[in-house]
Design a protein around this motif. Sequence first.
Motif, PDB file in Angstrom:
ATOM      1  N   LYS A 640       0.823  -1.206   0.000  1.00 20.23           N
ATOM      2  CA  LYS A 640       0.000   0.000   0.000  1.00 20.23           C
ATOM      3  C   LYS A 640       0.856   1.255   0.000  1.00 20.23           C
ATOM      4  N   SER A 641       1.965   1.173   0.749  1.00 16.86           N
ATOM      5  CA  SER A 641       2.888   2.313   0.743  1.00 16.86           C
ATOM      6  C   SER A 641       3.504   2.508  -0.626  1.00 16.86           C
ATOM      7  N   LEU A 642       3.842   1.391  -1.287  1.00 13.86           N
ATOM      8  CA  LEU A 642       4.392   1.499  -2.633  1.00 13.86           C
ATOM      9  C   LEU A 642       3.345   2.053  -3.599  1.00 13.86           C
ATOM     10  N   GLU A 643       2.085   1.612  -3.442  1.00 15.29           N
ATOM     11  CA  GLU A 643       1.023   2.145  -4.290  1.00 15.29           C
ATOM     12  C   GLU A 643       0.845   3.632  -4.080  1.00 15.29           C
ATOM     13  N   ASN A 644       0.904   4.058  -2.820  1.00  9.33           N
ATOM     14  CA  ASN A 644       0.796   5.486  -2.531  1.00  9.33           C
ATOM     15  C   ASN A 644       1.942   6.262  -3.170  1.00  9.33           C
ATOM     16  N   GLN A 645       3.151   5.661  -3.055  1.00 10.15           N
ATOM     17  CA  GLN A 645       4.309   6.345  -3.661  1.00 10.15           C
ATOM     18  C   GLN A 645       4.185   6.372  -5.184  1.00 10.15           C
ATOM     19  N   MET A 646       3.706   5.248  -5.768  1.00 11.20           N
ATOM     20  CA  MET A 646       3.529   5.211  -7.216  1.00 11.20           C
ATOM     21  C   MET A 646       2.472   6.219  -7.654  1.00 11.20           C
ATOM     22  N   TYR A 648       1.693   8.907  -6.059  1.00 12.26           N
ATOM     23  CA  TYR A 648       2.289  10.239  -5.912  1.00 12.26           C
ATOM     24  C   TYR A 648       3.234  10.550  -7.074  1.00 12.26           C
ATOM     25  N   CYS A 649       4.023   9.532  -7.424  1.00 15.28           N
ATOM     26  CA  CYS A 649       4.955   9.720  -8.540  1.00 15.28           C
ATOM     27  C   CYS A 649       4.190   9.969  -9.857  1.00 15.28           C
ATOM     28  N   THR A 650       3.092   9.230 -10.004  1.00 18.25           N
ATOM     29  CA  THR A 650       2.282   9.416 -11.215  1.00 18.25           C
ATOM     30  C   THR A 650       1.715  10.830 -11.278  1.00 18.25           C
ATOM     31  N   GLN A 651       1.219  11.243 -10.138  1.00 19.06           N
ATOM     32  CA  GLN A 651       0.689  12.616 -10.093  1.00 19.06           C
ATOM     33  C   GLN A 651       1.785  13.631 -10.369  1.00 19.06           C
ATOM     34  N   ALA A 652       2.960  13.396  -9.801  1.00 22.16           N
ATOM     35  CA  ALA A 652       4.071  14.331 -10.024  1.00 22.16           C
ATOM     36  C   ALA A 652       4.467  14.354 -11.485  1.00 22.16           C
TER      37      ALA A 652
END
Length: 678
Positions: A640-646, A648-652
Motif C-alpha cells: 500500500k505504501s508502494l502504491e501510494n508512492q507510485m 504520488y509519482c504518477t501525479q508528479a
Amino acid sequence: MSTGSPPCCRLPQVARILRELLGDACTPFYAAAGHKGAGHKGAVEDRDPLYYSQQSPNPWTDLFIWALLLNRGEMAMYCWEMAPDAVAGALAAASILRQLSHLEQEAQEAAAMKELAAKFEGLAIGMVGECYRSSEHWVLQLLVRRSCLWGGATCLQLARQADARSFFAHDAVQVLLTQNWWGEMNRGTPVWQLLLTFFCPLLIFTNLITFRRSTEEEGSPEPLGTMELNSIDVNEKSSTRGSLEGPDVVGSPATQCDSKDWLQRWHWFWGAPVTTFLGNVVMYLFFLLLFAYVLLLDFAPPPPEGPHGPEVLLYLWVFSLLCEELRQGCFAGHQPLPQRICAYLSDSWNQLDLTALLLFLMGAICRMSSWTYESGRTVLCLDFMVFTLRLIHIFAVNKNLGPKLIIVGKMVKDVFLFLFFLAVWLVAYGVTTEGLLHPHDQRLPWIFRRVFYRPYLQIFGQIPQEEMDAALMKATNCTGSAAEDCASTYANWLVLVLLVVFLLVANILLLNLLIAMFSYTFSKVQGNSDIYWRSQRYSLILEYLSRPALAPPFILLSHLYTLLRPRTRCSRSRHFSLELSEEQDGQLLTWEAVQKENHLVALRRQKRESDTERLKRTSQKMDQALKQLAEIRESERHLKSLENQMEYCTQALSWVVDALAQSDLGKKHQDPPMLRKE
C-alpha cells in the motif's frame, strides 16, 4: 593447580559421596579404586588408582551418576534411558536427589531436585506397572534381584532408602509382600485356624491348614533361550505366584503334600512370618496377663519372703524380651555397629520398648529393698501401662486399622500443639484465681492442685461454685488453721469474671480449634493413609522375616542356637534378595529393557495426546498463523505504501508533463512575427 590440569577429584571421593547419599543400601561404589588406599584415606590420592586400567561395567550408569550429582536433569534423563537396570536406577536417582535437596542451601535448586526426584520415582512406578502387566512372575524377580550396577542392592532396598511410599503402594510390591507374609500357606486361611493350629501343632498334618500348590519347578525364571527380543510376549500376563523362598528363587513353589511331607509341612507353617507374628501377639497377651497378675495378686514383700514363682517367671520373660531387643539393635544386619544402633533407635516403637525395659529394670531393683519397695511397685505399675501401649503395634498389620493408626499418630502432634495453648491459659487463670481466693495459703501441694488440676477439670464442667462464688460460700470461722482453707471474698466479682472468660476461651475457642485441627488432619491424611500403611507394611514384614520363629520367652532357645552356630545363616533372612546367574540376569535385564521401551513409547504417546500437549501444539500453530498473518499484513502495508508512492509519482509526472506542455505552448505565443513567418 594450573589452568589446564584436571580437577583434583578421584573416584574414591565420589565413592564416599555416594556412600553418604545412598546409605548402606549399596555396597561401596568403585571399590577397586580405593582398594590400595585401604587403611589410610590420604594414600588413595597419592597413588595411581586401579580404575585407570579397568573398564567400567556400564559407562551410561557412570554418566547417569555424574549427571545426578551435578543436578543436570535432562542429561540424567537421557542417560537413564540409555542405561540398563531402569527400575533400580530410577529409585537410586530419587534417593540421591532427595538427599542432595536436604544439603542444598538455595531454595530454588532444592525444589528442582525434589521435583526431579519425584519424576524419577514416577518413572520407577510406571516401569513396575508396565512389567506387572506383562508378567507377574518376572516382575517379582525384578523387585528382589540384586543389581550388579548398584552395589548389590535390590529395588526394594533402594525404594526404602529413597522413602518412595508410592512405589511400595503399587500392586506388584503388595503381591510380593503378601506372598512372603503367608509363606507357603494359603493366603485365605482364617485366623481361627491359625490360632487353633498354634495351640495344637498336630493339626498341621491335617487338612485344616492348606498350602499353595504349583506345578512350576523350583528354580529361576523360565529361560529365554535363543528367543529374539521381537518374539518376547510383552502383553501376556503370567499367573505364576511364587513365595521367594531360598537364595536362588523367587517363587519356590510348594509341591503337592501327602502324608510323607510332615517335616515340610512343619517347616512351612512355623517358617511363615504370619505365624511368627501371631505367636508373638499371643505370647505378648499372656505376658501382660502374667504382669497384671503379679502386680495385683502376687507382688510379695522384699526378700526373703519374695519374689514368688510367677514373678520369677515374669523376670525371665522380660529378660528374653531384652535379649531380643539387643539382637535387633546390635546383631541384626551387616552394617557397622554404630549405624545399626542408630537405625534401631530411629524407630519409635523400639524407643518405646527400651523405655519399658528400663522402667522394668528400675522397678525390679527398687522392689528388692524394703526402703524402696513401694517405689518399685509404683514404677512397675507405670511400666505395665507402657507395655500395654506397645500392644497398639499389632494394629499395623490390619488393612483397616493400620491406616487409622497412622491418622492417630498424626493427630497426637495436634494434641501437643493444643496442650501448649491450653497450658498458657491454665497457668494464667490458675495463678490469678489462686492469688485472689487463697492469698494466705502456703501449702505447695494445694497450690499446685488449685493452679493446674482445678482449671483443667473446669474445662469439662466440674465447677465447684461453693468454693468460688461468695454468695454460695459457707460461713466459716477464718481463724487458726482454718484460715488457710477459707477463701477470700474481697475481689470475688473479678474471680467470676475470670471464670467466665476462661470457660469461653477454653471450652469454645480452644476445644473447637482442636476439633478443627483434627478434622483438617483427618481429611489431609485420609487420602494418603493407605499409601503410608502399605509402605510401613514392608518394614513390618521384613522385621518378622528376620525374627526367630519362637516367641518370648522360648526365643531364648533360638538365641542359644544362633550363638552355638554363628556362621549358619537362616533361610528366613534371605527373603527379598535374589542372586541370579549372569545369563539369567542378562535375560531379566533384556526383558526389562523391552518394557522400558514400551513404557517410554506410551509416555510419549500420552504426552502427545494429553490436553496440555494439544493446547501447546494448538498454541504453537496459532503463533505461527499469527506470525504469518502479521507478515501478510506487513506486506500489504508495504504494498500500500508502494502504491501510494507510485500514485504520488504518477501525479508528479503528470504535473511535470502538464507544466512542460504549458511551457511549450507559451513559448509559441511569445515568438516575434518575423520568426513566426519563417
